[in-house]
Design a protein around this motif. Structure first.
Motif, mmCIF file in Angstrom:
data_model
loop_
_atom_site.group_PDB
_atom_site.id
_atom_site.type_symbol
_atom_site.label_atom_id
_atom_site.label_comp_id
_atom_site.label_asym_id
_atom_site.label_seq_id
_atom_site.Cartn_x
_atom_site.Cartn_y
_atom_site.Cartn_z
ATOM 1 N N GLU A 1 0.821 -1.211 0.000
ATOM 2 C CA GLU A 1 0.000 0.000 0.000
ATOM 3 C C GLU A 1 0.858 1.264 0.000
ATOM 4 O OE1 GLU A 1 -3.204 0.067 2.886
ATOM 5 O OE2 GLU A 1 -3.703 -2.022 2.439
ATOM 6 N N VAL A 2 1.926 1.255 0.789
ATOM 7 C CA VAL A 2 2.820 2.415 0.814
ATOM 8 C C VAL A 2 3.467 2.596 -0.560
ATOM 9 C CG1 VAL A 2 4.986 3.321 1.763
ATOM 10 C CG2 VAL A 2 3.239 2.388 3.293
ATOM 11 N N ALA A 3 3.972 1.518 -1.136
ATOM 12 C CA ALA A 3 4.637 1.605 -2.447
ATOM 13 C C ALA A 3 3.675 2.081 -3.532
ATOM 14 C CB ALA A 3 5.237 0.255 -2.830
ATOM 15 N N THR A 4 2.490 1.522 -3.574
ATOM 16 C CA THR A 4 1.563 1.911 -4.645
ATOM 17 C C THR A 4 1.006 3.320 -4.434
ATOM 18 O OG1 THR A 4 -0.267 0.742 -3.552
ATOM 19 C CG2 THR A 4 0.913 -0.439 -5.286
ATOM 20 N N ARG A 5 0.778 3.711 -3.187
ATOM 21 C CA ARG A 5 0.298 5.077 -2.937
ATOM 22 C C ARG A 5 1.379 6.106 -3.232
ATOM 23 N NH1 ARG A 5 -2.457 5.361 2.825
ATOM 24 N NH2 ARG A 5 -2.477 7.566 2.287
ATOM 25 N N PHE A 6 2.611 5.782 -2.878
ATOM 26 C CA PHE A 6 3.712 6.721 -3.084
ATOM 27 C C PHE A 6 4.167 6.740 -4.539
ATOM 28 C CE2 PHE A 6 8.437 7.161 -3.168
ATOM 29 C CZ PHE A 6 8.461 8.537 -3.061
ATOM 30 N N TYR B 1 15.420 16.603 -0.525
ATOM 31 C CA TYR B 1 14.460 15.641 -1.060
ATOM 32 C C TYR B 1 14.403 14.403 -0.177
ATOM 33 C CZ TYR B 1 12.134 12.261 -3.950
ATOM 34 O OH TYR B 1 11.265 11.309 -4.389
ATOM 35 N N GLU B 2 15.547 13.907 0.263
ATOM 36 C CA GLU B 2 15.574 12.706 1.092
ATOM 37 C C GLU B 2 14.835 12.922 2.413
ATOM 38 O OE1 GLU B 2 19.397 10.820 1.405
ATOM 39 O OE2 GLU B 2 19.724 11.013 -0.749
ATOM 40 N N ASP B 3 14.954 14.108 3.004
ATOM 41 C CA ASP B 3 14.222 14.412 4.231
ATOM 42 C C ASP B 3 12.714 14.413 3.984
ATOM 43 O OD1 ASP B 3 16.615 14.660 5.599
ATOM 44 O OD2 ASP B 3 16.653 16.845 5.470
ATOM 45 N N LYS B 4 12.293 15.041 2.890
ATOM 46 C CA LYS B 4 10.868 15.063 2.538
ATOM 47 C C LYS B 4 10.372 13.661 2.221
ATOM 48 C CE LYS B 4 10.397 19.738 0.751
ATOM 49 N NZ LYS B 4 10.016 20.555 -0.409
ATOM 50 N N LEU B 5 11.189 12.894 1.526
ATOM 51 C CA LEU B 5 10.838 11.516 1.191
ATOM 52 C C LEU B 5 10.617 10.694 2.455
ATOM 53 C CD1 LEU B 5 10.578 9.091 -0.749
ATOM 54 C CD2 LEU B 5 13.071 8.893 -0.680
ATOM 55 N N ARG B 6 11.513 10.803 3.407
ATOM 56 C CA ARG B 6 11.384 10.053 4.660
ATOM 57 C C ARG B 6 10.094 10.436 5.391
ATOM 58 N NH1 ARG B 6 12.474 10.034 10.024
ATOM 59 N NH2 ARG B 6 13.224 8.067 10.856
ATOM 60 N N GLN B 7 9.806 11.724 5.478
ATOM 61 C CA GLN B 7 8.587 12.164 6.160
ATOM 62 C C GLN B 7 7.336 11.654 5.443
ATOM 63 O OE1 GLN B 7 8.572 16.352 6.994
ATOM 64 N NE2 GLN B 7 10.240 16.184 8.460
ATOM 65 N N LEU B 8 7.343 11.665 4.113
ATOM 66 C CA LEU B 8 6.202 11.160 3.353
ATOM 67 C C LEU B 8 6.024 9.664 3.573
ATOM 68 C CD1 LEU B 8 3.911 11.513 1.321
ATOM 69 C CD2 LEU B 8 5.606 11.216 -0.497
ATOM 70 N N ILE B 9 7.109 8.913 3.563
ATOM 71 C CA ILE B 9 7.029 7.463 3.786
ATOM 72 C C ILE B 9 6.511 7.167 5.186
ATOM 73 C CG2 ILE B 9 8.384 5.332 3.966
ATOM 74 C CD1 ILE B 9 7.858 6.352 1.069
ATOM 75 N N ILE B 10 6.969 7.926 6.179
ATOM 76 C CA ILE B 10 6.470 7.746 7.547
ATOM 77 C C ILE B 10 4.975 8.041 7.602
ATOM 78 C CG2 ILE B 10 6.527 8.690 9.900
ATOM 79 C CD1 ILE B 10 9.586 8.984 9.524
#
Length: 143
Positions: free
Chosen positions: A72-77, A116-125
């Motif tokens: 779900e995380v992979a497909t939503r992201f 970008y990596e910081d934003k990516l981590r927050q989005l994944i969380i």
């Protein structure tokens, strides 16, 4: 959710992908999924991102639920914009997901910046927390 790690892979992507797709670690081929948008092999990557979602030992999570959360995380992201692999590992005490996705399909300026990596981590969380709440599991705090 006990732990989330996001990092960039800059070499030997094929070895990382082979390692996470190892059925000895996943325990079942049904806990491995590979999505590709191109005919080029995902194993020939020069650059990718690796997400690790680790579940708490004291909170029993069925492997199928962990896998569903990873999917779900992979497909939503990622939707259909990037090639990715999702694998749920059951070989250790700590149940965990691995998600590796191609970063070259993103804007190059964004894909390699620390911001970008910081934003990516927050989005994944955030996405992981949404999925964990849906299944009645604990969440992780983020800034």
């Amino acid at each position: 959710m006990a732990f989330i790690k996001v990092y960039k892979i800059t070499k030997n992507c094929h070895k990382k992908i082979e390692a996470i797709m190892d059925e000895k670690k996943a325990g079942d081929h049904e806990l491995i999924y590979k999505f590709t948008t191109t005919s080029e092999s995902i194993h020939k990557l020069d650059s990718a991102y690796h997400i690790v979602q680790r579940f708490p030992v004291d909170e029993y999570v069925k492997p199928e639920i962990a896998y569903q959360i990873g999917m779900e995380v992979a497909t939503r992201f990622l939707k259909d914009y990037s090639d990715y692999v999702v694998a749920t590992h059951t070989h250790s005490k700590v149940l965990h997901n691995h998600i590796i996705f191609v970063s070259t399909s993103m804007n190059e300026d964004e894909a390699y910046s620390q911001r970008y990596e910081d934003k990516l981590r927050q989005l994944i969380i955030q996405l992981t927390n949404d999925c964990c709440e849906k299944y009645g599991l604990s969440t992780i705090q983020y800034r």
